[in-house]
Design an enzyme around this catalytic site. Structure first.
Site, PDB file in Angstrom:
ATOM      1  N   LYS A  54       9.265  -2.319  18.402  1.00 29.83           N
ATOM      2  CA  LYS A  54       8.719  -2.469  19.762  1.00 29.83           C
ATOM      3  C   LYS A  54       9.358  -1.449  20.715  1.00 29.83           C
ATOM      4  CE  LYS A  54       7.581  -7.304  18.908  1.00 29.83           C
ATOM      5  NZ  LYS A  54       7.840  -8.740  19.097  1.00 29.83           N
ATOM      6  N   GLN A  98      12.360 -12.301  21.775  1.00 30.92           N
ATOM      7  CA  GLN A  98      11.944 -12.330  20.373  1.00 30.92           C
ATOM      8  C   GLN A  98      12.221 -13.704  19.762  1.00 30.92           C
ATOM      9  OE1 GLN A  98      10.264  -9.849  18.907  1.00 30.92           O
ATOM     10  NE2 GLN A  98      10.100 -10.933  16.966  1.00 30.92           N
ATOM     11  N   ASP A 121       4.186 -11.381  26.292  1.00 29.41           N
ATOM     12  CA  ASP A 121       3.878 -12.079  25.034  1.00 29.41           C
ATOM     13  C   ASP A 121       2.837 -13.176  25.262  1.00 29.41           C
ATOM     14  OD1 ASP A 121       4.856 -11.425  22.523  1.00 29.41           O
ATOM     15  OD2 ASP A 121       6.863 -12.208  22.931  1.00 29.41           O
TER      16      ASP A 121
HETATM   17  N1  GUN Z   1       8.098 -13.741  16.491  1.00 26.92           N
HETATM   18  C1  GUN Z   1       7.030 -13.636  15.664  1.00 26.92           C
HETATM   19  N2  GUN Z   1       5.981 -13.111  16.322  1.00 26.92           N
HETATM   20  C2  GUN Z   1       6.387 -12.886  17.583  1.00 26.92           C
HETATM   21  C3  GUN Z   1       5.754 -12.340  18.726  1.00 26.92           C
HETATM   22  O1  GUN Z   1       4.584 -11.961  18.749  1.00 26.92           O
HETATM   23  N3  GUN Z   1       6.533 -12.262  19.851  1.00 26.92           N
HETATM   24  C4  GUN Z   1       7.814 -12.675  19.867  1.00 26.92           C
HETATM   25  N4  GUN Z   1       8.481 -12.593  21.026  1.00 26.92           N
HETATM   26  N5  GUN Z   1       8.427 -13.180  18.830  1.00 26.92           N
HETATM   27  C5  GUN Z   1       7.710 -13.280  17.687  1.00 26.92           C
END
Ligand code: GUN
Length: 309
Positions: A54, A98, A121
């Site tokens: 990311k 995350q 998100d």
């Molecule tokens: N863990 C698994 N998928 C995601 C996601 O799309 N965003 C975040 N923040 N954590 C995750």
């Protein structure tokens, strides 16, 4: 005829090129650089890989990014303080925590503290509610990426029967809402659904987000279906691998198991999906790549909305 493989890479590259051009315009015309902050707590190995990707992608596209890594034993209230500092900062347009968080921290306590305008998100309950009611909202990146794959591959959604297997807040539920917004007829299935194959076989669009390697088999797939595989699982067992992968793919997969101890597989049995489906997203190389691209898209949208553009 084997299924058409829908390449996540080609579509993600297309979206990233669009974002990169938009970021350059924002800088030149408005003197604005979107800013993304990613918080990671603890040492989950997969999370470290995802966050790295990311932050790297943000930099590639000209988005300013910040990676905040907190110790495994950081108390939830400290994570909230970090989120609230970022909420107050004008240069930060997007905040992402995350998941999963270490045991002992309640995800919901943290996610509801993220400023909904910076919630790239789309996990804050306010944004989930806005999505459900059809208001403009920052939508979760993985399901938003699935919609992009369908649209950019010219797969009709309106009026079609979409079956989503899985009801998580991250994928299943927002996926169903986005498909509904596109006028699909939507069915949500889950672990308590009875006679799953009889329902999934009716799907024109079948989205698998269950979290079990190769769970969706040929018997679940109707003729002509588009099968979207959202799962990311590791398979280390050789005989399991032999039942999952097509003969032309198996050598590469066994070599990966030998070298790294495991190989990636989605929630769909790829060998059987290639035989039964009309369109299929591979793992790796499918939906996963779109998640990061859509995060960048949400960050740019948040920057524009917050700054009144
Ligand atoms: N863990 C698994 N998928 C995601 C996601 O799309 N965003 C975040 N923040 N954590 C995750």
């Amino acid at each position: 005829m084997p299924a058409r493989v829908l390449s996540g890479k080609a579509i993600a590259d297309e979206i990233k090129a669009e974002i990169s051009a938009e970021v350059a315009d924002l800088r030149e015309i408005h003197g604005l650089t979107p800013g993304l902050a990613v918080i990671r707590v603890g040492d989950d190995a997969a999370s470290a890989v995802y966050v790295g990707s990311k932050v790297r992608t943000a930099e590639e596209l000209g988005i300013a990014s910040e990676h905040i890594h907190l110790d495994e034993d950081t108390p939830g209230r400290r994570v909230i303080e970090v989120v609230e500092d970022l909420n107050r900062r004008h240069d930060i347009d997007g905040i992402l925590v995350q998941l999963p968080l270490p045991k002992g921290i309640d995800e919901r306590d943290i996610l509801e503290r993220i400023d909904p305008e910076k919630d790239v998100d789309g996990f804050n309950p306010l944004n989930a509610g806005r999505l459900a009611q059809g208001y403009p909202a920052l939508a979760p990146c993985t399901p938003a990426g699935v919609i992009e794959i369908l649209k950019r591959s010219d797969i009709a959604i309106a009026g079609r029967h979409a079956v989503v297997v899985g009801r998580s807040n991250i994928v299943g539920k927002p996926m169903a809402m986005l498909l509904l917004q596109e006028n699909a007829t939507v069915t949500i299935c889950h672990s308590r659904t009875q006679d799953l194959p009889s329902i999934t076989r009716q799907a024109d669009i079948l989205v698998a987000a269950i979290g079990r390697a190769g769970f969706i088999r040929g018997e679940h797939i109707g003729a002509g279906a588009t099968v979207i595989d959202v799962g990311i699982n590791n398979v280390s067992d050789i005989s399991a691998a032999e039942s999952l992968f097509a003969p032309e793919d198996i050598e590469k997969r066994l070599a990966a198991i030998e070298k790294r101890g495991s190989t990636l597989v989605g929630d769909v049995n790829p060998r059987e999906a290639m035989e039964k489906a009309a369109n299929f997203t591979p793992v790796p190389g499918g939906v996963g790549l779109l998640t990061v691209a859509m995060l960048m898209k949400n960050t740019v949208s948040a920057a524009k909305i917050r700054r009144g553009l």
